[in-house]
Design an enzyme around this catalytic site. Sequence first.
Site, PDB file in Angstrom:
ATOM      1  N   GLU A 217     -64.803  -4.791  40.585  1.00  0.00           N
ATOM      2  CA  GLU A 217     -63.803  -5.993  40.474  1.00  0.00           C
ATOM      3  C   GLU A 217     -64.726  -6.833  39.671  1.00  0.00           C
ATOM      4  O   GLU A 217     -65.439  -7.626  39.945  1.00  0.00           O
ATOM      5  CB  GLU A 217     -63.858  -6.566  41.774  1.00  0.00           C
ATOM      6  CG  GLU A 217     -63.090  -5.902  42.898  1.00  0.00           C
ATOM      7  CD  GLU A 217     -61.632  -5.549  42.595  1.00  0.00           C
ATOM      8  OE1 GLU A 217     -60.947  -6.690  42.200  1.00  0.00           O
ATOM      9  OE2 GLU A 217     -60.868  -4.763  43.203  1.00  0.00           O
ATOM     10  N   CYS A 251     -62.985 -15.853  39.385  1.00  0.00           N
ATOM     11  CA  CYS A 251     -62.799 -14.953  38.858  1.00  0.00           C
ATOM     12  C   CYS A 251     -61.306 -14.937  38.084  1.00  0.00           C
ATOM     13  O   CYS A 251     -61.195 -14.438  36.883  1.00  0.00           O
ATOM     14  CB  CYS A 251     -63.029 -13.396  39.493  1.00  0.00           C
ATOM     15  SG  CYS A 251     -62.264 -13.162  40.663  1.00  0.00           S
TER      16      CYS A 251
HETATM   17  N1  LIG Z   1     -62.708  -9.304  40.298  1.00  0.00           N
HETATM   18  C1  LIG Z   1     -63.288 -10.231  41.314  1.00  0.00           C
HETATM   19  O1  LIG Z   1     -62.526  -9.793  42.240  1.00  0.00           O
HETATM   20  C2  LIG Z   1     -64.376 -11.080  40.896  1.00  0.00           C
HETATM   21  C3  LIG Z   1     -64.596 -11.805  41.744  1.00  0.00           C
HETATM   22  C4  LIG Z   1     -65.758 -12.892  41.836  1.00  0.00           C
HETATM   23  C5  LIG Z   1     -66.516 -12.806  40.513  1.00  0.00           C
HETATM   24  N2  LIG Z   1     -65.970 -12.019  39.660  1.00  0.00           N
HETATM   25  C6  LIG Z   1     -66.881 -12.042  38.157  1.00  0.00           C
HETATM   26  O2  LIG Z   1     -68.250 -12.023  38.689  1.00  0.00           O
HETATM   27  C7  LIG Z   1     -68.977 -12.791  37.478  1.00  0.00           C
HETATM   28  C8  LIG Z   1     -69.806 -13.755  38.255  1.00  0.00           C
HETATM   29  O3  LIG Z   1     -70.674 -13.348  39.173  1.00  0.00           O
HETATM   30  P1  LIG Z   1     -72.106 -12.967  39.021  1.00  0.00           P
HETATM   31  O4  LIG Z   1     -72.759 -13.901  38.077  1.00  0.00           O
HETATM   32  O5  LIG Z   1     -72.736 -12.889  40.605  1.00  0.00           O
HETATM   33  O6  LIG Z   1     -72.065 -11.487  38.413  1.00  0.00           O
HETATM   34  P2  LIG Z   1     -73.261 -10.585  38.171  1.00  0.00           P
HETATM   35  O7  LIG Z   1     -72.654  -9.305  37.293  1.00  0.00           O
HETATM   36  O8  LIG Z   1     -74.251 -11.321  37.324  1.00  0.00           O
HETATM   37  O9  LIG Z   1     -74.052 -10.241  39.432  1.00  0.00           O
HETATM   38  C9  LIG Z   1     -73.211  -9.437  40.631  1.00  0.00           C
HETATM   39  C10 LIG Z   1     -74.073  -8.837  41.426  1.00  0.00           C
HETATM   40  O10 LIG Z   1     -74.798  -7.695  40.706  1.00  0.00           O
HETATM   41  C11 LIG Z   1     -76.371  -7.977  40.712  1.00  0.00           C
HETATM   42  N3  LIG Z   1     -76.670  -7.862  39.284  1.00  0.00           N
HETATM   43  C12 LIG Z   1     -77.020  -8.703  38.309  1.00  0.00           C
HETATM   44  N4  LIG Z   1     -77.387  -7.910  37.276  1.00  0.00           N
HETATM   45  C13 LIG Z   1     -77.713  -6.842  37.543  1.00  0.00           C
HETATM   46  C14 LIG Z   1     -78.186  -5.556  36.916  1.00  0.00           C
HETATM   47  N5  LIG Z   1     -78.549  -5.708  35.579  1.00  0.00           N
HETATM   48  N6  LIG Z   1     -78.301  -4.457  37.493  1.00  0.00           N
HETATM   49  C15 LIG Z   1     -77.844  -4.441  38.667  1.00  0.00           C
HETATM   50  N7  LIG Z   1     -77.304  -5.323  39.508  1.00  0.00           N
HETATM   51  C16 LIG Z   1     -77.429  -6.654  38.870  1.00  0.00           C
HETATM   52  C17 LIG Z   1     -76.451  -9.390  41.049  1.00  0.00           C
HETATM   53  O11 LIG Z   1     -77.889  -9.408  41.985  1.00  0.00           O
HETATM   54  C18 LIG Z   1     -75.472  -9.575  42.004  1.00  0.00           C
HETATM   55  O12 LIG Z   1     -75.414  -9.206  43.508  1.00  0.00           O
HETATM   56  C19 LIG Z   1     -67.794 -13.133  36.576  1.00  0.00           C
HETATM   57  O13 LIG Z   1     -67.600 -12.411  35.426  1.00  0.00           O
HETATM   58  C20 LIG Z   1     -66.473 -12.978  37.359  1.00  0.00           C
HETATM   59  O14 LIG Z   1     -65.329 -13.120  36.954  1.00  0.00           O
HETATM   60  C21 LIG Z   1     -65.078 -11.189  39.763  1.00  0.00           C
END
Ligand SMILES: NC(=O)c1ccc[n+]([C@@H]2O[C@H](COP(=O)([O-])OP(=O)(O)OC[C@H]3O[C@@H](n4cnc5c(N)ncnc54)[C@H](O)[C@@H]3O)[C@@H](O)[C@H]2O)c1
Length: 475
Positions: A217, A251
């Site tokens: 997602e 998002c």
């Molecule tokens: N489609 C949806 O339902 C939805 C909902 C909410 C947010 N989002 C998206 O999420 C993003 C914002 O959230 P965010 O900043 O927490 O996202 P992110 O991808 O930075 O982090 C998400 C999760 O992944 C982990 N993570 C981060 N970097 C990682 C890596 N290199 N390897 C493994 N795990 C890692 C983090 O600890 C966190 O738990 C935006 O792009 C937003 O659009 C999507």
Amino acid sequence: MIEQPIQQQSVQQSFDFVKSGAIKTRKEPIGERKKRLKLMLQWISKNESKIKAAVYQDFKKPASEVDISEIYPVTSEIKHALESLTSWAKPKKIDAPLSLLGTTSHIQYEPKGACLIIAPWNYPFSLAIGPLVSCLAAGNTAVIKPSEMTPNTSILIEEMISDLFDKEIVSVINGGVEVSQELLALPFDHIFFTGSPQVGKVVMKAAAENLTSVTLELGGKSPVIVDERTDISDAAEKIAWGKYLNNGQTCIAPDYALVHENIKDKFEEKLTTKVKELFSADETKIQDSPDYGRIVNAKHYARLTSLIDEAVSTGAEILFGGDANSDDNFIPPMALTNVSMNSRMMEEEIFGPVLPIISYNNLEEAIGIINSKPKPLALYYFGRSSKNRKKVLKETSSGNVCINDCVIHFGHANLPFGGVNNSGIGKAHGYYGFLAFSNEKGVLKQRIGLTSTKSIYPPYSNFKKLVIRILKKYL
Ligand SMILES: NC(=O)c1ccc[n+]([C@@H]2O[C@H](COP(=O)([O-])OP(=O)(O)OC[C@H]3O[C@@H](n4cnc5c(N)ncnc54)[C@H](O)[C@@H]3O)[C@@H](O)[C@H]2O)c1
């Protein structure tokens, strides 16, 4: 307010626990799954004030916003699953094709097994616990990795899960990127990841090592089209709500607006008025409004102010907003005009309270802009023309579309929610969430079918060749 975390198990221990739990849960009746969902519902209703306090501590999210966007999505998901689970999980009888007449078939929904749920920070409670509802409804066990960016909510999630579930059913592992990567290296049976497209790629690569299935997602730039013939005031109000909710850190927030040039001035005027009505109706400064949250941390504050500075230095004009304050990561609702299409503002997901407004002359042009970017998670169309609406639906690709409104499709329990390619893989919510966490096992039972006569087995006599020819030609 951050309390000491409950003594955490190691990543490997948590995995081993849920892996052995999954062997047990697959044998259980549906009633056991429902009991777990009911426990979650009760816990949430008893601890609403704790949830609100934790999310407020993390980024000053107003209590009513927590109700709408953190608590309600989860409780409604649970209630919907409780009502529908028996029918979702029931084996579905499937008709036999003519060539297999005489056989019977069904689809059996089996749990995938031990699942990993990785959550983002922007809706830190609902995006960790919402997927858990589908996961447990489908009969799985789970390890949850909440976001490290919202520590108060993450610790509360840990407390909730240890109150409710045995560690063989659900475990929480808190931590950052390293912990996440340690988890991703393990052979889970399914990974449900919510986060950015960049990290989505990391998740998919890691999953490929174990051929673990994924639901991703993700995010992206969700456009909103405001067509010439539309209720401009209504559109402006709904866009203002959808954009500035949660400080634009949603998002599916409208990322940028494509507005027909003949109504652009009127739209800008209405948007300015609506933002004032939403957040400073009685002339309160928006920074003092109890209804307006904050950017999650200094890193994202700096990212956003740099996007704004770059846009302005390349010709963008500020329609409203502008007085940001780094003391508490405050960025007011903002709208920009004359934004260069080559600026980072128009290339990256904004994920903050800034709306670029771009005017277009004909719908082809608006569709061209959308199609020049990766496929978005959501697309919004405001307008009265059914011809234009159909054209947009047919000529663009996005995870979801919402017409004459913003964001609310997220709350529709019977609609699949999710992205396409860069904005996501797989769908969530309700039945679609249940499917994401289930293996749809096709089962065929031989009775007296054509193939039971073994008339297509070698040696291929002339008669058998005739049977094969008939099969090819007519069935
Ligand atoms: N489609 C949806 O339902 C939805 C909902 C909410 C947010 N989002 C998206 O999420 C993003 C914002 O959230 P965010 O900043 O927490 O996202 P992110 O991808 O930075 O982090 C998400 C999760 O992944 C982990 N993570 C981060 N970097 C990682 C890596 N290199 N390897 C493994 N795990 C890692 C983090 O600890 C966190 O738990 C935006 O792009 C937003 O659009 C999507």
